[in-house]
Design an enzyme around this catalytic site. Structure first.
Site, short mmCIF file in Angstrom:
data_model
loop_
_atom_site.label_atom_id
_atom_site.label_comp_id
_atom_site.label_asym_id
_atom_site.label_seq_id
_atom_site.Cartn_x
_atom_site.Cartn_y
_atom_site.Cartn_z
N LYS A 278 0.84 -1.21 0.00
CA LYS A 278 0.00 0.00 0.00
C LYS A 278 0.87 1.25 0.00
O LYS A 278 2.00 1.21 0.51
CB LYS A 278 -0.84 0.04 1.29
CG LYS A 278 -2.02 -0.89 1.32
CD LYS A 278 -2.78 -0.72 2.64
CE LYS A 278 -3.94 -1.70 2.74
NZ LYS A 278 -4.96 -1.52 1.73
N ARG A 352 -10.61 -11.20 1.81
CA ARG A 352 -11.51 -12.22 1.24
C ARG A 352 -10.88 -13.61 1.26
O ARG A 352 -11.59 -14.61 1.30
CB ARG A 352 -11.91 -11.81 -0.19
CG ARG A 352 -10.77 -11.73 -1.16
CD ARG A 352 -11.11 -10.93 -2.39
NE ARG A 352 -11.11 -9.49 -2.13
CZ ARG A 352 -11.43 -8.56 -3.03
NH1 ARG A 352 -11.80 -8.91 -4.25
NH2 ARG A 352 -11.39 -7.28 -2.72
N1 BES Z 1 -8.16 -3.52 4.46
C1 BES Z 1 -8.32 -3.08 3.13
C2 BES Z 1 -9.60 -2.29 2.90
C3 BES Z 1 -9.70 -0.95 3.59
C4 BES Z 1 -9.44 0.20 2.89
C5 BES Z 1 -10.12 -0.85 4.89
C6 BES Z 1 -9.58 1.42 3.50
C7 BES Z 1 -10.25 0.37 5.53
C8 BES Z 1 -9.99 1.52 4.82
C9 BES Z 1 -8.36 -4.29 2.19
O1 BES Z 1 -7.61 -5.37 2.59
C10 BES Z 1 -7.81 -3.86 0.88
O2 BES Z 1 -6.67 -3.51 0.83
N2 BES Z 1 -8.63 -3.90 -0.15
C11 BES Z 1 -8.22 -3.51 -1.44
C12 BES Z 1 -8.77 -4.49 -2.44
C13 BES Z 1 -8.25 -4.32 -3.82
C14 BES Z 1 -6.77 -4.64 -3.88
C15 BES Z 1 -9.03 -5.21 -4.74
C16 BES Z 1 -8.74 -2.11 -1.70
O3 BES Z 1 -9.84 -1.78 -1.27
O4 BES Z 1 -8.01 -1.32 -2.28
MN MN Z 2 -5.61 -5.26 1.94
#
Ligand code: BES
Ligand code: MN
Ligand code: ZN
Length: 508
Positions: A278, A352
């Site tokens: 990230k 997921r």
């Molecule tokens: N934990 C994150 C989602 C999240 C984002 C929670 C912002 C709280 C605040 C999750 O694991 C994630 O990173 N999801 C990705 C999925 C994508 C790679 C398909 C996302 O939302 O960017």
């Molecule tokens: Mn994630």
């Protein structure tokens, strides 16, 4: 915080401050505000007007009683328009008022429970008042040293009720205290930084919480997970030196043969994204990526404290998601517990993966219903903003129960569609499916992915990525972990048997 119920009128009680509530634009003052007004010889409205106070939601006026009543301060909060009344106005008003008083060095107050004639029962008003107090006064200050703010602590609250309703009010307050403390338990877990909340620590928190409660806790370690074949879950854990845990908490408040409700919560104690790292700017908030797990642990805690008459299981797959020499690579394929294979396109879509295995695992309990709650997608935050959770369900009855509970607890959820054709986006060239479906409709494709692992059980999924963590704060939701979904889940469980059956078959 100590509390008690007194059958005294607010104009008679002696406390450092006395709280009453007022509707916006009402011709006459109602409930306990009328009593205070009489003691002030009919000048309350005038004095409030002098402060520019209109009775709007979240409005607070602090008045000096000037000896008219035994309490030196009269704190008045707005309830908004009477015909739009909701108990959340009480939660917000009480929270905001008590925080204001605490800032001024007050540590104790008496609060009126008689707001006038409204549709909510005295018990419901009492619950909202208690929740407003506990949730609003919460602070996560474990890591603050020194005497900043002189660490003003709230000590005591006196609830003012009538003799006739005293017992009912006391019972309602006890329930609300148990539920509020469960919310604070979840907030503490979420706020705790990731270096103090490894998977083993989350498991220990569950074990400690179960101590003295009718709850059974099992924490499966890495070896047990390997033997079971929870490879989708394990694929996320591989990049971290901290071993994962599958935390299972069981509560038996129902009949021996009764099928349980199973709650599943995402327990990522830190989400760096893994190899699909990230960006740095808001990565620190990912200590809160176990908020779904915290919520289900808190919900089962409250269910036990309330002695709810049903069987319940909470399942929390807990791990970090870190990059490392052994970490899962984009393009890797894993075989999930269900036997289905998954091509991992993006290691940041990790939630997921563990939920897939946790949902399959939950199936062994033959659940009456499966509800998962997870900080799953940024896409859900884009769609619904920071305060609203996404709801997905394969069962109308279950969705309606959740929507109804959410209306009551004011934890807002909005149903999004499990739009079938978007399932195409999860097609993989090499495996049964891939773990991402692209940017568009990202909350939906994530939910469609989970649906494949929910079997034929009535299932609902709450995407709490927005409301689990607050960057701004609201009257009874301080910045940080919010405990979102705890009260909602408890409300669903409390009304579990009263609500209509979840059968989608023809009416008898
Ligand atoms: N934990 C994150 C989602 C999240 C984002 C929670 C912002 C709280 C605040 C999750 O694991 C994630 O990173 N999801 C990705 C999925 C994508 C790679 C398909 C996302 O939302 O960017
Ligand atoms: Mn994630
Ligand atoms: Zn995550």
């Amino acid at each position: 915080m100590d509390w008690m119920v007194k059958t005294q009128a607010p104009e008679k009680v002696k406390a450092p401050a006395v709280l009453v509530a007022v509707f916006e634009g009402a011709a006459a003052l109602e409930g306990d505000a009328a009593g205070i007004d009489a003691a002030l010889e009919g000048t309350l409205k005038e004095r409030l007007a002098g402060e520019g106070f209109k009775g709007k939601p979240r409005e607070v006026a602090l008045l000096d009683s000037r000896g008219t009543v035994p309490s030196p301060r009269i704190a008045v909060f707005g309830l908004g328009k009477k015909k739009e009344f909701h108990t959340d106005r009480v939660r917000e008003g009480v929270a905001k008022t008590l925080r204001l008083l605490r800032d001024r060095g007050v540590a104790s107050a008496a609060v009126s429970l008689d707001v006038g004639a409204v549709s909510a029962s005295p018990g419901e008003i009492a619950e909202a008042t208690m929740e407003g107090a506990f949730l609003g006064l919460y602070r996560f200050d474990r890591f603050k040293t020194g005497d900043e703010e002189a660490r003003k602590e709230w000590t005591r609250l006196v609830f003012l009720g009538t003799r006739k309703e005293k017992t009912k009010i006391e019972e309602a307050l006890k329930r609300a205290e148990a539920v509020s403390k469960a919310v604070l338990f979840a907030r503490d877990l979420v706020c705790t930084p990731a270096n103090g909340m490894y998977p083993k620590d989350l498991a220990a928190a569950a074990t400690d919480m179960a101590e003295g409660r009718p709850l059974k806790v099992t924490a499966l370690d890495e070896k047990a997970l390997e033997e079971l074949g929870m490879n989708a879950f394990l694929s996320v854990a591989r990049g971290s030196d901290q071993p994962p845990r599958l935390i299972v908490v069981e509560y038996r408040g129902g009949g021996a043969k009764e099928k349980p409700v199973v709650l599943v919560g995402k327990g990522i104690t830190f989400d760096s994204g893994g190899i699909s790292l990230k960006p740095a700017d808001r990565m620190h908030e990912m200590k809160g990526d176990m908020a779904g797990g915290a919520a289900v642990l808190a919900a089962i805690r409250a269910a036990a404290d309330l002695g709810l008459p049903l069987n319940l299981v909470a399942v929390v797959p807990a791990t970090e998601n870190l990059p490392g020499g052994r970490a899962t690579r984009p393009g890797d394929v894993v075989k999930s517990l269900s036997g289905k294979t998954i091509e991992i396109i993006n290691t940041d879509a990790e939630g997921r993966l563990l939920l897939a295995d946790a949902l399959t695992y939950a199936g062994k309990f033959e659940p009456a219903a499966l509800i998962d709650t997870a900080t799953l997608t940024g896409a859900c935050v884009v769609a619904l903003g920071p305060d609203v959770a996404g709801l997905f369900a394969n069962d109308r009855g279950l969705a309606e129960k959740i929507l109804k509970a959410s209306e009551k607890t004011a934890e807002t959820v909005w149903e999004l569609p499990l739009h079938k054709s978007y399932g195409e986006r999860l097609k993989s060239d090499v495996a049964d499916m891939k773990n991402t479906g692209g940017r568009e409709g990202g909350a939906i494709t994530a939910a469609l992915f989970l649906e494949r692992f929910a079997g034929n059980f009535p299932w609902a999924h709450l995407d709490i990525a927005g409301p689990a963590f607050s960057t701004k704060g609201r009257p009874y939701v301080p910045k940080g972990g919010t405990g979102f979904a705890v009260r909602l889940l408890v409300e669903v469980l409390r009304s579990w048997k009263a609500a209509p059956k979840t059968s989608s078959g023809p009416k008898a």
